[in-house]
Design a protein around this motif. Structure first.
Motif, PDB file in Angstrom:
ATOM      1  N   TYR A  15      22.007   4.079  -4.811  1.00 24.73           N
ATOM      2  CA  TYR A  15      22.745   4.714  -3.723  1.00 24.73           C
ATOM      3  C   TYR A  15      22.357   4.049  -2.399  1.00 24.73           C
ATOM      4  CZ  TYR A  15      23.750   8.301  -7.183  1.00 24.73           C
ATOM      5  OH  TYR A  15      24.183   8.946  -8.313  1.00 24.73           O
ATOM      6  N   ARG A  16      23.365   3.861  -1.558  1.00 25.30           N
ATOM      7  CA  ARG A  16      23.164   3.220  -0.251  1.00 25.30           C
ATOM      8  C   ARG A  16      23.842   4.031   0.834  1.00 25.30           C
ATOM      9  NH1 ARG A  16      26.488  -1.979   0.353  1.00 25.30           N
ATOM     10  NH2 ARG A  16      28.069  -0.450   0.953  1.00 25.30           N
ATOM     11  N   SER A  17      23.206   4.051   2.010  1.00 24.54           N
ATOM     12  CA  SER A  17      23.787   4.730   3.164  1.00 24.54           C
ATOM     13  C   SER A  17      23.287   4.040   4.426  1.00 24.54           C
ATOM     14  CB  SER A  17      23.402   6.209   3.182  1.00 24.54           C
ATOM     15  OG  SER A  17      23.935   6.849   4.336  1.00 24.54           O
ATOM     16  N   THR A  18      23.974   4.261   5.542  1.00 28.94           N
ATOM     17  CA  THR A  18      23.494   3.747   6.826  1.00 28.94           C
ATOM     18  C   THR A  18      22.652   4.797   7.552  1.00 28.94           C
ATOM     19  OG1 THR A  18      25.598   4.405   7.825  1.00 28.94           O
ATOM     20  CG2 THR A  18      25.374   2.105   7.121  1.00 28.94           C
TER      21      THR A  18
ATOM     22  N   LEU B  95      26.497   2.761  -5.932  1.00 29.70           N
ATOM     23  CA  LEU B  95      27.072   1.437  -5.674  1.00 29.70           C
ATOM     24  C   LEU B  95      27.590   0.816  -6.966  1.00 29.70           C
ATOM     25  CD1 LEU B  95      24.537  -0.256  -3.212  1.00 29.70           C
ATOM     26  CD2 LEU B  95      26.865   0.505  -2.712  1.00 29.70           C
TER      27      LEU B  95
ATOM     28  N   ASP C 236      22.533  -6.299  -3.642  1.00 28.64           N
ATOM     29  CA  ASP C 236      23.656  -5.732  -2.898  1.00 28.64           C
ATOM     30  C   ASP C 236      24.169  -6.781  -1.923  1.00 28.64           C
ATOM     31  OD1 ASP C 236      25.502  -4.181  -1.608  1.00 28.64           O
ATOM     32  OD2 ASP C 236      24.020  -2.904  -0.569  1.00 28.64           O
TER      33      ASP C 236
ATOM     34  N   VAL D 182      26.861  -6.049   2.237  1.00 24.76           N
ATOM     35  CA  VAL D 182      26.241  -5.566   3.468  1.00 24.76           C
ATOM     36  C   VAL D 182      26.558  -6.514   4.613  1.00 24.76           C
ATOM     37  CG1 VAL D 182      24.386  -4.319   2.310  1.00 24.76           C
ATOM     38  CG2 VAL D 182      24.104  -6.758   2.832  1.00 24.76           C
TER      39      VAL D 182
ATOM     40  N   TYR E 154      20.126  -0.502   6.311  1.00 26.48           N
ATOM     41  CA  TYR E 154      20.631   0.267   5.162  1.00 26.48           C
ATOM     42  C   TYR E 154      19.485   1.029   4.493  1.00 26.48           C
ATOM     43  CZ  TYR E 154      24.858  -2.529   5.679  1.00 26.48           C
ATOM     44  OH  TYR E 154      25.994  -3.116   6.171  1.00 26.48           O
ATOM     45  N   TYR E 155      19.833   2.194   3.945  1.00 24.49           N
ATOM     46  CA  TYR E 155      18.889   3.070   3.234  1.00 24.49           C
ATOM     47  C   TYR E 155      19.281   3.087   1.772  1.00 24.49           C
ATOM     48  CZ  TYR E 155      17.783   4.738   7.945  1.00 24.49           C
ATOM     49  OH  TYR E 155      17.418   4.821   9.263  1.00 24.49           O
ATOM     50  N   TYR E 156      18.280   3.010   0.878  1.00 21.64           N
ATOM     51  CA  TYR E 156      18.550   2.950  -0.554  1.00 21.64           C
ATOM     52  C   TYR E 156      17.643   3.912  -1.309  1.00 21.64           C
ATOM     53  CZ  TYR E 156      20.916  -1.523   0.334  1.00 21.64           C
ATOM     54  OH  TYR E 156      21.748  -2.503   0.790  1.00 21.64           O
TER      55      TYR E 156
ATOM     56  N   GLU F  50      12.694   6.514  -0.722  1.00 27.57           N
ATOM     57  CA  GLU F  50      13.709   5.745   0.000  1.00 27.57           C
ATOM     58  C   GLU F  50      13.108   4.452   0.563  1.00 27.57           C
ATOM     59  OE1 GLU F  50      17.006   7.594   2.756  1.00 27.57           O
ATOM     60  OE2 GLU F  50      15.165   7.282   3.908  1.00 27.57           O
TER      61      GLU F  50
ATOM     62  N   THR G 176      14.284   1.005   3.199  1.00 25.07           N
ATOM     63  CA  THR G 176      15.277   0.498   4.150  1.00 25.07           C
ATOM     64  C   THR G 176      15.236  -1.027   4.153  1.00 25.07           C
ATOM     65  OG1 THR G 176      13.724   0.568   5.998  1.00 25.07           O
ATOM     66  CG2 THR G 176      15.080   2.535   5.616  1.00 25.07           C
TER      67      THR G 176
END
Length: 513
Positions: A50-53, A65, A77, A80, A86-88, A105, A107
């Motif tokens: 999973y990825r998020s900003t 993803l 990934d 980008v 990015y946070y994973y 998590e 980054t």
């Protein structure tokens, strides 16, 4: 995911699988590489990324993803953007579809790590206490600017060096006014993108500021006006204004032979061949300032039989090398050398005479004349060839049962001027031809004086910096002597530049400033 009973008493919420540990992330240029420790579970189905900003506190309702479960413990990934953080997290999923809690998590912030290409077209022009530099614009979309580096010795590496400019240069020119007259400086330029990545350095140029400034539309030539009047006699190097033919300046004054002048690309030095002592017949390559100062010896070869040596110097377009012919292996061959006399390299190697090298404007080829039969004098039959400076990719340009010699590249590289007696008589005229051997054009036309013994020849062509005119040596005036003439590249508007009863030829035009 909230499946039913797992068959072991769990409620199907994934608590039978531990969250993966050891998640790490490594950012690259437009990519993030992720890795984690394997989960030990007999019913492991795979993993989700999973990825998020922004920070990921919960994965419920989020889409991973990966389109299908990952079987390994790594993931790249490449979706980008550089400059974004990015946070994973990663989760484990069993064969029944139960998903673990997310891992800890990590980054990652991908960034541009690709440097621009080194700038091309770098050139330098020295003046009185100044050096003007210019180069072609780099084509990078994320270009931030340029750095200029200067040294009093050759620059092989810019790492750890500080540029002359305090901040990146936005334009493609720079004037260095922190130099001293009489010193030779070495320069390179680099390109830097907006992420701070710096290119390799450009090709190197040299410049030697002086109080005399730079050459201004002058023609250097060799002359026997000191009293000798044949091609083998003692000569000196002179310069003359192509517009004011009364403006003649003597460069060398040696009482021995100095010949084959060639301007450096920055106009601050003239290379030539000379035997520098009475009674010697071997010649070496030297350079000198146009005002006759600062003589420097480039080659140092003493031929055993005392009847040969080095001749026909030609500067590379960036001023870093001098090509010349030498008899040091028994017959004329083409060599190149640094102007300081270091790094000698042999270009041609055969049993015939290779002479009068001329560098192409892009520095990628050397044109020269090669004898058909091993001859090494002006009366031998020659053809024009080109070759890479490393000695590879030899190509024949002309192919006639005549003497084609003294090649000279046009400033735009599209044509090669040369002298030839190919029209059926013994007289030489100036022609131009494309480097591939096509598009032959006759530029000059000699008079046919029959058997009167008078030499009617046009020899040793040299292009003007703008490519509109060609200077050459001409014999026309009922004597065996030559004088300097110029003519339009199309054969129009011939002009006599020198008017002397002695032999004057081998012109070379000063570079544009």
């Amino acid at each position: 995911m909230d499946g039913g009973d797992n068959g072991d008493g769990s409620d199907g919420n994934g608590t039978t699988l531990s969250a993966p540990s050891g998640l790490s992330g490594s950012a690259g240029d437009g990519t993030v590489d992720l890795g984690w420790d394997a989960v030990s579970a007999e019913d492991l189905g795979g993993y989700n990324i999973y990825r998020s900003t922004s920070s990921i506190s919960d994965i419920s309702g989020k889409s991973p993803l990966n389109e299908s479960l990952l079987s390994g413990t790594s993931y790249t990934d490449d979706g980008v953007e550089n400059g974004t953080t990015y946070y994973y997290v990663v989760s484990a999923v069993d064969t029944s579809g139960n998903e673990s809690d997310p891992s800890s998590e990590v980054t990652a912030s991908p960034s541009d790590m690709t440097a621009p290409a080194a700038p091309s077209g770098f050139s330098g022009s020295a003046g009185d206490g100044t050096v003007d530099l210019g180069w072609d614009a780099a084509g990078a979309e994320d270009l931030g600017g340029y750095n200029i580096y200067r040294s009093t010795s050759s620059i092989s590496d810019i790492s750890g060096r500080s540029p002359l400019n305090e901040s990146l240069l936005s334009g493609t020119s720079y004037t260095d006014d922190g130099v001293e007259n009489g010193t030779t400086y070495y320069y390179v330029v680099s390109a830097v993108d907006t992420s701070g990545n710096e290119s390799d350095p450009s090709s190197e140029v040299t410049a030697s500021p002086s109080t005399s400034g730079s050459a201004d539309d002058r023609i250097a030539f060799q002359s026997d006006r000191d009293g000798e009047s044949d091609l083998s006699g003692d000569s000196e190097i002179y310069t003359i204004s192509s517009e004011d033919t009364s403006d003649v300046e003597q460069v060398t004054n040696t009482t021995v032979n100095s010949a084959d002048p060639a301007w450096s690309p920055d106009g601050n030095r003239i290379a030539f061949r000379s035997r520098r002592a009475e009674g010697e017949f071997n010649t070496e390559i030297y350079t000198i300032r146009p005002d006759g100062s600062d003589l420097r010896q480039v080659t140092d070869y003493n031929e055993a039989d005392g009847n040969g040596g080095e001749a026909g110097p030609a500067w590379s377009p960036d001023g870093s090398r001098i090509a010349f012919s030498s008899t040091r292996d028994g017959d004329d061959e083409i060599y190149t050398i640094d102007p300081d006399g270091s790094d000698l390299r042999q270009v041609t190697n055969n049993d015939v005479s290779d002479a009068t090298p001329a560098w192409s404007p892009d520095g990628n080829r050397i044109a020269f004349q090669r004898s058909r039969d091993g001859g090494d004098d002006f009366s031998g039959d020659y053809e024009i060839y080109t070759i890479d400076p490393d000695g590879s990719d030899l190509r024949q340009v002309t192919d006639q049962s005549a003497s084609d010699g003294s090649p000279a590249w046009s400033p735009d590289g599209s044509r090669i001027a040369f002298s030839s007696n190919r029209d059926g008589d013994a007289n030489s005229e100036i022609y131009t031809i494309r480097p591939d051997g096509s598009g032959l054009r006759q530029v000059t036309e000699t008079a046919d004086n029959g058997d009167d013994g008078i030499a009617d020849d046009d020899i040793t062509p040299a292009w003007s910096p703008d490519g509109n005119r060609i200077a050459f040596g001409r014999s026309r005036d009922q004597s065996s002597s030559f004088n300097i003439y110029t003519i339009g590249a199309d054969g129009s508007d011939p002009r006599r530049i020198t008017k002397n009863i002695e032999t004057e030829f081998a012109p070379t035009w000063s570079p544009s400033q």
